[in-house]
Design an enzyme around this catalytic site. Structure first.
Site, PDB file in Angstrom:
ATOM      1  N   VAL A   9      -6.213   3.059   5.138  1.00 39.84           N
ATOM      2  CA  VAL A   9      -5.676   3.702   6.333  1.00 39.84           C
ATOM      3  C   VAL A   9      -4.964   2.649   7.176  1.00 39.84           C
ATOM      4  O   VAL A   9      -5.521   1.580   7.453  1.00 39.84           O
ATOM      5  CB  VAL A   9      -6.782   4.367   7.169  1.00 39.84           C
ATOM      6  CG1 VAL A   9      -6.197   4.950   8.461  1.00 39.84           C
ATOM      7  CG2 VAL A   9      -7.476   5.462   6.375  1.00 39.84           C
ATOM      8  N   CYS A  67      -5.425  -5.433   1.496  1.00 41.70           N
ATOM      9  CA  CYS A  67      -5.852  -5.431   2.899  1.00 41.70           C
ATOM     10  C   CYS A  67      -6.354  -6.808   3.346  1.00 41.70           C
ATOM     11  O   CYS A  67      -7.030  -6.929   4.360  1.00 41.70           O
ATOM     12  CB  CYS A  67      -6.922  -4.366   3.145  1.00 41.70           C
ATOM     13  SG  CYS A  67      -6.398  -2.704   2.681  1.00 41.70           S
ATOM     14  N   GLY A  88      -0.316  -0.866  11.320  1.00 45.06           N
ATOM     15  CA  GLY A  88      -1.385  -1.840  11.383  1.00 45.06           C
ATOM     16  C   GLY A  88      -1.851  -2.201   9.979  1.00 45.06           C
ATOM     17  O   GLY A  88      -1.524  -1.537   8.994  1.00 45.06           O
ATOM     18  N   GLY A  89      -2.612  -3.279   9.870  1.00 48.55           N
ATOM     19  CA  GLY A  89      -3.193  -3.657   8.592  1.00 48.55           C
ATOM     20  C   GLY A  89      -2.402  -4.727   7.859  1.00 48.55           C
ATOM     21  O   GLY A  89      -1.403  -5.252   8.356  1.00 48.55           O
TER      22      GLY A  89
END
Length: 225
Positions: free
Chosen positions: A146, A182, A79-80
């Site tokens: 994360v 991000c 993800g991200g």
């Protein structure tokens, strides 16, 4: 539910592609035996990775300039958005049976963040979360990213984690300036050494991270020989 058989494997510095393959193999191992758990700790040579919700538009330089800087590029299944990995940054890939934590990916992400928050506190660094955003922040600057993946087991009742977190100990911070980290345009990035104004041992950070991981995950960890 606790993790009683968690092996921590220190890979040193390893190319991103090689570590990605190790993760896939470990996911299959843990899928076949949910009593196992693996945590890979490592550093990568300079690399930008783009997650499932990311776009190459957040990489601000072209292929030629990346080659000149010695930075590679990977599109990955976590993800991200886009992030940077490089020497001086601790990267962790926990391969865990998420049924121990209710197969709740958001809860798992919060736990990974909590490990970093507790570890940073041992250095006197006060950090926390920002609502609606993943990672660990010091003010408006991100110190730890994360991004995870949860792979379903064949029985459909369990998920196995991969990918994980990165923590800026003392990386080349200039390399962040060539991306929109991000995908966030109004926040910055920082590192432990930038905040502490002193040299920080990444090996010591690893030891303290594992201790905090054991606390948060109620785990019993052992470093592999």
């Amino acid at each position: 539910m606790t993790l009683q058989n968690c092996k921590v494997i220190d890979l040193g510095t390893i190319e991103y592609g090689a570590a990605f393959q190790l993760q896939k193999e470990a996911v299959q191992e843990v899928m076949d035996d949910s009593g196992k758990a693996r945590v890979y700790l490592l550093e990568h040579p300079p690399v930008y990775t783009i997650g499932r919700s990311g776009t190459e538009q957040n990489v601000l330089i072209g292929t030629q300039q990346m080659e000149e800087l010695g930075i590679s590029l990977f599109e990955v299944d976590r993800g991200g958005d886009v992030t940077y990995h490089g020497p001086g940054q601790l990267v962790g890939y926990p391969i865990l049976p998420l049924d121990r934590f209710g197969n709740d990916v958001r809860r798992y992400i919060r736990m990974l963040e909590e490990v970093v928050i507790r570890m940073l506190s041992t250095y006197g660094i006060e950090s926390g979360r920002i609502a609606g955003m993943s990672g660990v922040w010091v003010g408006n600057e991100k110190i730890s990213a994360v991004g995870v993946k949860a792979t379903p087991a064949k029985d459909g009742n369990r998920f196995i984690s991969s990918h994980g977190f990165s923590l800026n100990v003392n990386p080349n911070m200039d390399h962040f300036s060539y991306i929109i980290p991000c995908g966030i345009t109004d926040k910055g990035v920082t590192s432990m050494e930038r905040l502490l104004h002193t040299e920080v041992s990444i090996d010591q950070v690893k030891q303290r991270w594992v201790k905090s991981f054991e606390e948060v995950f109620e785990a019993t960890c052992k470093f592999a020989d």
